[in-house]
Design an enzyme around this catalytic site. Structure first.
Site, PDB file in Angstrom:
ATOM      1  CD  GLU A  15      -0.986  -6.330   4.840  1.00  0.00           C
ATOM      2  OE1 GLU A  15      -0.619  -6.597   3.672  1.00  0.00           O
ATOM      3  OE2 GLU A  15      -1.204  -5.165   5.229  1.00  0.00           O
TER       4      GLU A  15
ATOM      5  CB  CYS B 298      -0.974  -0.041   1.181  1.00  0.00           C
ATOM      6  SG  CYS B 298      -2.444   0.925   0.841  1.00  0.00           S
TER       7      CYS B 298
ATOM      8  CG  HIS C 123      -3.452  -3.665   3.044  1.00  0.00           C
ATOM      9  ND1 HIS C 123      -2.411  -3.167   3.791  1.00  0.00           N
ATOM     10  CD2 HIS C 123      -4.164  -2.590   2.638  1.00  0.00           C
ATOM     11  CE1 HIS C 123      -2.486  -1.843   3.840  1.00  0.00           C
ATOM     12  NE2 HIS C 123      -3.540  -1.468   3.153  1.00  0.00           N
TER      13      HIS C 123
HETATM   14  N1  GLN Z   1      -2.028   6.687   2.772  1.00  0.00           N
HETATM   15  C1  GLN Z   1      -2.189   5.933   1.568  1.00  0.00           C
HETATM   16  C2  GLN Z   1      -3.572   6.092   0.974  1.00  0.00           C
HETATM   17  O1  GLN Z   1      -4.494   6.471   1.665  1.00  0.00           O
HETATM   18  C3  GLN Z   1      -1.874   4.474   1.795  1.00  0.00           C
HETATM   19  C4  GLN Z   1      -2.835   3.791   2.711  1.00  0.00           C
HETATM   20  C5  GLN Z   1      -2.292   2.503   3.278  1.00  0.00           C
HETATM   21  O2  GLN Z   1      -1.085   2.271   3.271  1.00  0.00           O
HETATM   22  N2  GLN Z   1      -3.167   1.655   3.787  1.00  0.00           N
HETATM   23  O3  GLN Z   1      -3.784   5.829  -0.168  1.00  0.00           O
END
Ligand code: GLN
Length: 540
Positions: free
Chosen positions: A519, A388, A517
């Site tokens: 994970e 992410c 994600h």
């Molecule tokens: N801050 C970034 C976004 O909102 C990544 C979010 C995250 O890593 N879950 O897109």
């Protein structure tokens, strides 16, 4: 369908691993051939965990259907090896919100709507619905917090009422802590006796007491606890500290916890060796050879003098699953990205690692340090996995240092950048303008189509994957061609909206950044393919 309900409540103090105990009990019951689901109740007012600071609250676990929940749901998914849905999570805020909404819609037919019974009844409704949806034989319900607190009283009341509604189908398990004060040198049962008494005052009679302690509770203390707690001695189940949480189901199995529960409900086991696959997994954990050294670069670690890694629990577990499957143990180093911002020479510490992971994150603190760490991994051939924010930072790093776009950035940090290579997702301006932050990120599972000849396709072995998301910003397709021409590989695309989901590099041992994600979908019995590929690459 007849459901059996098991309420799990906590005594003495928080943080003793109620979630692990409950998930482990669930696994044991599955091993008897029954279908199990698990529910988490959090007593706070927040409607979900999405708006909470991860340092304070731990990881925000995202369900397939896009709910931002407590990290315990991750434990349930990992132990039960099944998806847990939004219905299985509730908070005080969420329960009150629906009661009030129903009242506004005349859903109570003109009655006076009262805290009791309408709030506990809403809780019961939700437990019943989740059990129906899961078609579960057993529904395990963890009531957050500790017995005796003001906050969870309405949920205890729901448990009590449910016991009256289904007299032969409800059990209560108290998970309590047994301290061994160093000055006394003896395990003390009194705090737990008092917790039992407090549970009784709330109308709940524990059927089992799980004694959490640093070492296994001995016979004399089991007897004492049983006598003062109104439970049979065989219903005191020991749960000592252990090197891997995944061993807890086996500890329960040894003490026949599952059998004892079945017998109270008048049920028989339907499977004889139902924990065989679990035991095989534990055997693998115990027979690893060598260690993979992984550095996790983040900022949600420190609270006062303590380093807590709870904010990244799914990432940690996914790395463990993959390492074990590769026959290795894993050793983590927690790296605070802010430290690289003033002192680039500190990056040298990455040389000693087999691989680096940058997990999700928000906001500006520490981001420049993350970008420096990524540059270091890229240039020094250190295997890198970005999750992410870790993917978005990789794109920024490439734009700045390979294309020479010095002020490239995400508009999350700099709205005036000349190169917004990561920009707000479509439709998000309104949310930011209105200050609607809760539950408005892009959440839950979406499709991603993998591109031929990529590390990702190799890893997954299938073209179409589905992964969970939690973000407000995205790769800016306006710069895609230039980034690709400069060597950045786009390896995965959302087929519906063309969103870039994965970037990779060639001529590098392993460099993959994913917008999602992975994970959240890794399980000890089913390690995640991308983590498997990453760990494999650290071996070379
Ligand atoms: N801050 C970034 C976004 O909102 C990544 C979010 C995250 O890593 N879950 O897109």
């Amino acid at each position: 369908m007849k459901h059996y309900y098991i309420f799990v409540i906590g005594g003495v103090m928080s943080g003793v691993g109620k979630g692990t105990v409950m998930a482990s009990l669930g696994r044991v019951l599955m091993g008897k051939g029954y279908k199990v689901t698990a529910i988490k109740i959090d007593p706070y007012i927040n409607v979900d965990a999405g708006t909470m600071n991860p340092v304070e609250h731990g990881e925000v676990f995202v369900t397939v259907d896009g709910d931002e929940t407590d990290q315990d749901l991750g434990n349930y998914e990992r132990f039960l090896d099944t998806d847990i849905f939004s219905l299985n999570y509730m908070t005080t805020g969420r329960v009150y919100q629906s009661v009030i909404q129903r009242e506004r819609n005349l859903g109570y037919g003109g009655k006076t709507v009262q805290v009791v019974p309408h709030v506990p009844n809403e809780v019961i409704d939700r437990i019943e619905k989740a059990s129906e949806k899961a078609q579960s034989d057993f529904t395990l319900i963890e009531i957050g917090g500790t017995i005796g607190e003001y906050e969870n009283i309405l949920f205890l009341e729901a448990a009590r009422l449910m016991g009256m509604k289904y007299p032969d189908q409800v059990l209560n398990v108290l998970v309590s802590y047994m301290p061994i004060p160093p000055s006394i040198g003896e395990m003390k049962t009194k705090p737990t006796q008092q917790a039992v008494r407090t549970a009784m005052a709330a109308g709940l009679m524990p059927d089992f007491v799980v004694a959490r302690s640093s070492i296994q509770i001995d016979q004399p203390r089991m007897e004492k606890l049983a006598m003062f707690s109104n439970v049979k001695k065989e219903h005191v189940i020991g749960s000592p500290d252990i090197d891997s949480v995944y061993k807890v189901p086996l500890i329960f199995e040894e003490q026949q916890f599952g059998e004892k529960i079945l017998s109270l409900f008048g049920l028989k086991r339907k499977l004889d060796n139902g924990l065989a696959d679990w035991k095989e997994m534990i055997r693998k954990i115990e027979n690893t050879e060598g260690v993979v050294k992984i550095g996790v670069v983040g900022k949600y670690f420190s609270v006062g003098d303590f380093t807590l890694s709870d904010a990244y629990i799914s990432v940690i577990e996914a790395l463990k699953h993959a390492s074990w499957a590769n026959g290795k143990d894993v050793e983590f180093t927690w790296l605070n990205s802010e430290e690289y911002e003033n002192d680039l020479s500190k990056l040298k510490e990455l040389d000693h690692l087999d691989g680096v992971v940058i997990p999700g994150g928000f906001g500006s603190r520490g981001i420049e340090g993350k970008i420096q760490a990524i540059k270091y991994c890229r240039e020094n051939n250190i295997p890198y996995l970005g999750l992410c924010y870790g993917m978005q930072c990789a794109v920024i790093e490439y734009a700045r240092n390979v294309l020479g776009w010095k002020d490239a950035n995400t508009t999350e940090i700099d709205t005036n950048t000349s190169y917004p290579v990561v920009d707000l997702l479509k439709g998000q301006e309104e949310n930011l303008k209105d200050g609607s932050y809760g539950g408005t990120l892009r959440l839950g599972a979406y499709d991603c189509e993998l591109v031929d000849n990529t590390i990702s396709l190799d890893a997954y072995g299938t073209k179409l994957i589905k992964e969970r998301h939690r973000h407000r910003y995205e790769f800016n397709n306006k710069y895609r061609k230039e980034l690709e021409d400069a060597g950045l590989i786009v390896a995965g695309i959302n087929p519906d909206n063309n969103l870039v989901e994965i970037v990779e590099l060639k001529d590098h041992p392993f460099f993959v950044g994913v917008q999602f994600h992975p994970e959240f979908q890794s399980r000890p019995l089913n390690p995640h393919p991308l983590f498997l590929a990453f760990i494999k690459a650290t071996n070379k």
